[in-house]
Design a protein around this motif. Structure first.
Motif, PDB file in Angstrom:
ATOM      1  N   LEU A  19       0.823  -1.208   0.000  1.00  0.00           N
ATOM      2  CA  LEU A  19       0.000   0.000   0.000  1.00  0.00           C
ATOM      3  C   LEU A  19       0.860   1.263   0.000  1.00  0.00           C
ATOM      4  CD1 LEU A  19      -2.791  -1.063   2.523  1.00  0.00           C
ATOM      5  CD2 LEU A  19      -3.077  -0.651   0.080  1.00  0.00           C
ATOM      6  N   SER A  20       1.998   1.200   0.700  1.00  0.00           N
ATOM      7  CA  SER A  20       2.857   2.383   0.792  1.00  0.00           C
ATOM      8  C   SER A  20       3.468   2.763  -0.549  1.00  0.00           C
ATOM      9  CB  SER A  20       3.970   2.137   1.818  1.00  0.00           C
ATOM     10  OG  SER A  20       4.923   1.205   1.329  1.00  0.00           O
ATOM     11  N   TRP A  21       3.533   1.804  -1.478  1.00  0.00           N
ATOM     12  CA  TRP A  21       4.104   2.072  -2.802  1.00  0.00           C
ATOM     13  C   TRP A  21       3.051   2.535  -3.804  1.00  0.00           C
ATOM     14  CZ3 TRP A  21       9.076   2.198  -4.564  1.00  0.00           C
ATOM     15  CH2 TRP A  21      10.061   1.746  -3.685  1.00  0.00           C
ATOM     16  N   GLU A  22       1.795   2.506  -3.422  1.00  0.00           N
ATOM     17  CA  GLU A  22       0.719   2.852  -4.344  1.00  0.00           C
ATOM     18  C   GLU A  22       0.349   4.324  -4.196  1.00  0.00           C
ATOM     19  OE1 GLU A  22      -1.583   3.226  -7.110  1.00  0.00           O
ATOM     20  OE2 GLU A  22      -0.788   1.182  -6.918  1.00  0.00           O
ATOM     21  N   SER A  23       0.698   5.129  -5.190  1.00  0.00           N
ATOM     22  CA  SER A  23       0.507   6.580  -5.087  1.00  0.00           C
ATOM     23  C   SER A  23      -0.960   6.998  -5.142  1.00  0.00           C
ATOM     24  CB  SER A  23       1.273   7.288  -6.217  1.00  0.00           C
ATOM     25  OG  SER A  23       0.811   6.859  -7.489  1.00  0.00           O
TER      26      SER A  23
END
Length: 216
Positions: free
Chosen positions: A90-94
């Motif tokens: 989730l942290s990589w999904e802008s």
């Protein structure tokens, strides 16, 4: 050929055609357009892919999905590992607002809570988590933030549906109360039913969709 038998044969053929599904252990029954999927697969992702593949088949009016997930040893993960992997992804999904999604994992079953701005974000989160190793199911309890102006939702959705060649303007009725949308009427296929719901979810201000469409 008996209609139910042909539908069963077509669904089995579509499952065998779908490269993301190992259909060797999936069973299919069909009765009056209602297709039931049974058996087992290795991952939650395959279970979802099997449902989508069956829904594409012409003549499917409804699906009952009873496929069991039997994780091989090399796919099994501890709950804390699954949770960490979910948060990392989730942290990589802008497109997903930071810290908008909370993740809880119990015996491989992932529960998602929190609020996002759009349905596509809610759907994207589920898609990202669905493919993680060790996941056995997802409860997507994310909600859409309420928008102040929802007066034109039903008209906006109606116009969007009428722009699509999939839908006859006389067959689908849209009603809305605030951000709560209800679809009634008929469509030609199970996949059209799902497309109509996706169209309704795309309207600014939609917070829920009650899909009461029927397949002819």
């Amino acid at each position: 050929m008996n209609t139910d038998h042909k539908l069963k044969t077509d669904v089995l053929a579509e499952l065998a055609w779908e490269p993301s599904v190992s259909a060797d252990h999936i069973g299919v029954t069909a009765k009056d357009g209602v297709v039931t999927l049974t058996g087992h697969v290795d991952t939650f992702w395959q279970k979802h892919a099997a449902e989508k593949a069956a829904g594409r088949v012409q003549g499917v009016k409804a699906l009952a999905e009873e496929i069991e997930i039997r994780l091989p040893l090399h796919f099994k993960r501890a709950d804390d590992e699954i949770a960490a992997a979910a948060l990392s992804r989730l942290s990589w999904e802008s497109s997903i607002p930071k810290d908008a999604v909370k993740v809880k994992v119990e015996k491989g079953y992932v529960t998602l809570t929190g609020q996002v701005d759009w349905y596509y974000q809610m759907d994207s989160v589920a898609i990202m988590i669905r493919s993680l190793s060790g996941v056995t199911g997802i409860s997507n309890q994310l909600s859409i933030k309420v928008r102040p102006n929802t007066a034109t939702i039903s008209d906006d959705i109606t116009h969007a549906l009428h722009r699509s060649w999939f839908f006859d303007e006389n067959n689908i009725k849209v009603s809305a109360e605030g951000g709560k949308v209800r679809l009634t009427g008929t469509v030609d296929s199970w996949s059209d039913l799902r497309k109509a719901a996706s169209t309704a979810w795309a309207a600014p201000g939609t917070t829920s969709v009650e899909n009461d469409l029927r397949v002819n």
